[in-house]
Design a protein around this motif. Structure first.
Motif, short mmCIF file in Angstrom:
data_model
loop_
_atom_site.label_atom_id
_atom_site.label_comp_id
_atom_site.label_asym_id
_atom_site.label_seq_id
_atom_site.Cartn_x
_atom_site.Cartn_y
_atom_site.Cartn_z
N GLU A 63 3.81 13.83 3.23
CA GLU A 63 2.51 13.17 3.18
C GLU A 63 1.75 13.47 1.89
O GLU A 63 0.90 12.68 1.48
CB GLU A 63 1.61 13.67 4.33
N PHE A 64 2.05 14.59 1.28
CA PHE A 64 1.28 15.17 0.18
C PHE A 64 1.01 14.20 -0.97
O PHE A 64 -0.04 14.24 -1.58
CB PHE A 64 2.03 16.42 -0.31
N SER A 65 1.97 13.33 -1.27
CA SER A 65 1.81 12.42 -2.41
C SER A 65 1.69 10.96 -1.99
O SER A 65 1.97 10.05 -2.77
CB SER A 65 2.99 12.59 -3.38
N GLN A 66 1.22 10.75 -0.78
CA GLN A 66 1.05 9.38 -0.29
C GLN A 66 -0.42 8.98 -0.24
O GLN A 66 -1.27 9.78 0.08
CB GLN A 66 1.59 9.26 1.14
N PHE A 67 -0.66 7.71 -0.52
CA PHE A 67 -1.97 7.16 -0.23
C PHE A 67 -2.09 7.06 1.29
O PHE A 67 -1.10 6.82 1.98
CB PHE A 67 -2.14 5.75 -0.83
N ALA A 68 -3.30 7.20 1.77
CA ALA A 68 -3.53 7.05 3.21
C ALA A 68 -3.38 5.58 3.59
O ALA A 68 -3.59 4.67 2.77
CB ALA A 68 -4.93 7.54 3.55
N ARG A 69 -2.99 5.38 4.80
CA ARG A 69 -2.90 4.04 5.36
C ARG A 69 -3.71 4.03 6.64
O ARG A 69 -3.49 4.84 7.53
CB ARG A 69 -1.44 3.67 5.61
N VAL A 70 -4.65 3.09 6.70
CA VAL A 70 -5.53 2.97 7.85
C VAL A 70 -5.39 1.56 8.39
O VAL A 70 -5.58 0.58 7.66
CB VAL A 70 -7.00 3.25 7.45
N ASP A 71 -5.00 1.45 9.66
CA ASP A 71 -4.79 0.15 10.29
C ASP A 71 -3.86 -0.73 9.47
O ASP A 71 -4.11 -1.93 9.27
CB ASP A 71 -6.13 -0.57 10.54
N GLY A 72 -2.81 -0.13 8.94
CA GLY A 72 -1.81 -0.86 8.17
C GLY A 72 -2.22 -1.18 6.74
O GLY A 72 -1.48 -1.85 6.02
N ARG A 73 -3.39 -0.73 6.33
CA ARG A 73 -3.88 -1.02 4.98
C ARG A 73 -3.85 0.25 4.13
O ARG A 73 -4.37 1.28 4.53
CB ARG A 73 -5.32 -1.55 5.08
N MET A 74 -3.24 0.16 2.96
CA MET A 74 -3.17 1.30 2.06
C MET A 74 -4.52 1.48 1.36
O MET A 74 -5.11 0.52 0.87
CB MET A 74 -2.07 1.08 1.01
N ILE A 75 -4.98 2.73 1.32
CA ILE A 75 -6.24 3.06 0.67
C ILE A 75 -5.93 3.78 -0.64
O ILE A 75 -5.36 4.87 -0.64
CB ILE A 75 -7.11 3.99 1.56
N LYS A 112 -3.44 7.93 -13.71
CA LYS A 112 -3.78 7.18 -12.51
C LYS A 112 -2.98 7.74 -11.35
O LYS A 112 -1.76 7.89 -11.44
CB LYS A 112 -3.45 5.70 -12.71
N CYS A 113 -3.66 8.07 -10.28
CA CYS A 113 -2.99 8.53 -9.07
C CYS A 113 -2.23 7.34 -8.47
O CYS A 113 -2.79 6.26 -8.31
CB CYS A 113 -4.03 9.06 -8.08
N VAL A 114 -0.95 7.56 -8.17
CA VAL A 114 -0.14 6.48 -7.60
C VAL A 114 0.48 6.94 -6.29
O VAL A 114 0.71 8.13 -6.05
CB VAL A 114 0.96 6.00 -8.57
N ASP A 115 0.76 5.97 -5.44
CA ASP A 115 1.40 6.22 -4.16
C ASP A 115 2.85 6.63 -4.41
O ASP A 115 3.57 5.95 -5.14
CB ASP A 115 1.32 4.94 -3.32
N ASP A 116 3.27 7.73 -3.82
CA ASP A 116 4.62 8.25 -4.03
C ASP A 116 5.22 8.67 -2.68
O ASP A 116 5.52 9.84 -2.45
CB ASP A 116 4.57 9.44 -5.00
N PRO A 117 5.41 7.70 -1.77
CA PRO A 117 5.90 8.05 -0.44
C PRO A 117 7.31 8.63 -0.41
O PRO A 117 7.67 9.33 0.52
CB PRO A 117 5.83 6.72 0.33
N GLU A 118 8.10 8.37 -1.44
CA GLU A 118 9.47 8.89 -1.48
C GLU A 118 9.57 10.20 -2.27
O GLU A 118 10.66 10.78 -2.38
CB GLU A 118 10.41 7.83 -2.06
N GLY A 119 8.46 10.65 -2.84
CA GLY A 119 8.45 11.91 -3.57
C GLY A 119 9.27 11.90 -4.84
O GLY A 119 9.87 12.91 -5.20
N LYS A 120 9.27 10.78 -5.55
CA LYS A 120 10.08 10.66 -6.76
C LYS A 120 9.27 10.73 -8.05
O LYS A 120 9.84 10.84 -9.12
CB LYS A 120 10.87 9.35 -6.73
N ILE A 121 7.96 10.64 -7.94
CA ILE A 121 7.10 10.61 -9.14
C ILE A 121 6.52 11.99 -9.43
O ILE A 121 6.60 12.48 -10.55
CB ILE A 121 5.98 9.57 -8.97
N TYR A 122 5.94 12.60 -8.42
CA TYR A 122 5.25 13.88 -8.59
C TYR A 122 6.18 15.05 -8.28
O TYR A 122 7.12 14.91 -7.49
CB TYR A 122 4.02 13.93 -7.67
#
Length: 171
Positions: free
Chosen positions: A28-40, A85-95
């Motif tokens: 979760e650490f490098s992911q943008f939050a998702r609320v009701d299916g919408r990425m924040i 720029k902070c980017v979404d990294d759900p696979e943990g490949k960027i950070y």
């Protein structure tokens, strides 16, 4: 005395940082939050802790200490500078991994707190060497007061909001 005042604020902020990552998984650490299916698009902990880790060495170095053990690489600066720029990294490949980022953050601020407490009051009266920030913070003390207080807590507020969006609740 001045260093202790700044270090007390830093200690509180670092304690808050410890509480805010409790229960956060590495995935979760490098992911943008998702609320009701919408990425924040809001700074996630990987970016916030990585970004803040850049400032501990500044505090140490500007007070005449040695921060070489913290090893801030050019790639780290590229990922976490104020211009990045902070980017979404759900696979943990960027950070870098959560363990790497968190270690650099806490190791750095442990040393920065020590440097603050050991510095003479006179050290804080000197001019701020950061020319871009001199109009806001004229002395080294006022600059480090910001780094160790307002700046740190600003980003911890982002992590606090991220936690709630992720359904992790308050820390």
């Amino acid at each position: 005395m001045i260093g202790d005042m700044i270090a007390d604020s830093l200690k509180l902020g670092v304690g808050t940082a410890r509480k805010l990552i409790a229960g956060v998984s590495p995935s979760e650490f490098s992911q943008f939050a998702r609320v009701d299916g919408r990425m924040i698009e809001s700074n996630h902990p990987a970016w916030a802790y990585g970004h803040l880790s850049l400032y501990a060495p500044r505090i140490i170095n500007e007070l005449g200490g040695d921060s070489s053990s913290l090893q801030i690489s050019d790639s780290w600066i590229e990922l976490f500078s104020a211009k990045s720029k902070c980017v979404d990294d759900p696979e943990g490949k960027i950070y870098p991994s959560m363990d790497q980022i968190v270690a650099k953050f806490f190791d750095g601020y442990r040393l920065a707190e020590q440097a603050l407490r050991e510095a003479s009051d006179e050290a804080f009266a000197g001019p701020n060497p950061n020319t871009a920030m001199q109009s806001r913070f004229s002395t080294l003390g006022s600059m480090h007061g910001f780094y160790a207080g307002g700046h740190l807590m600003l980003h911890m507020g982002q992590v606090s909001a991220w936690r709630r969006m992720m359904g992790l609740g308050p820390a």
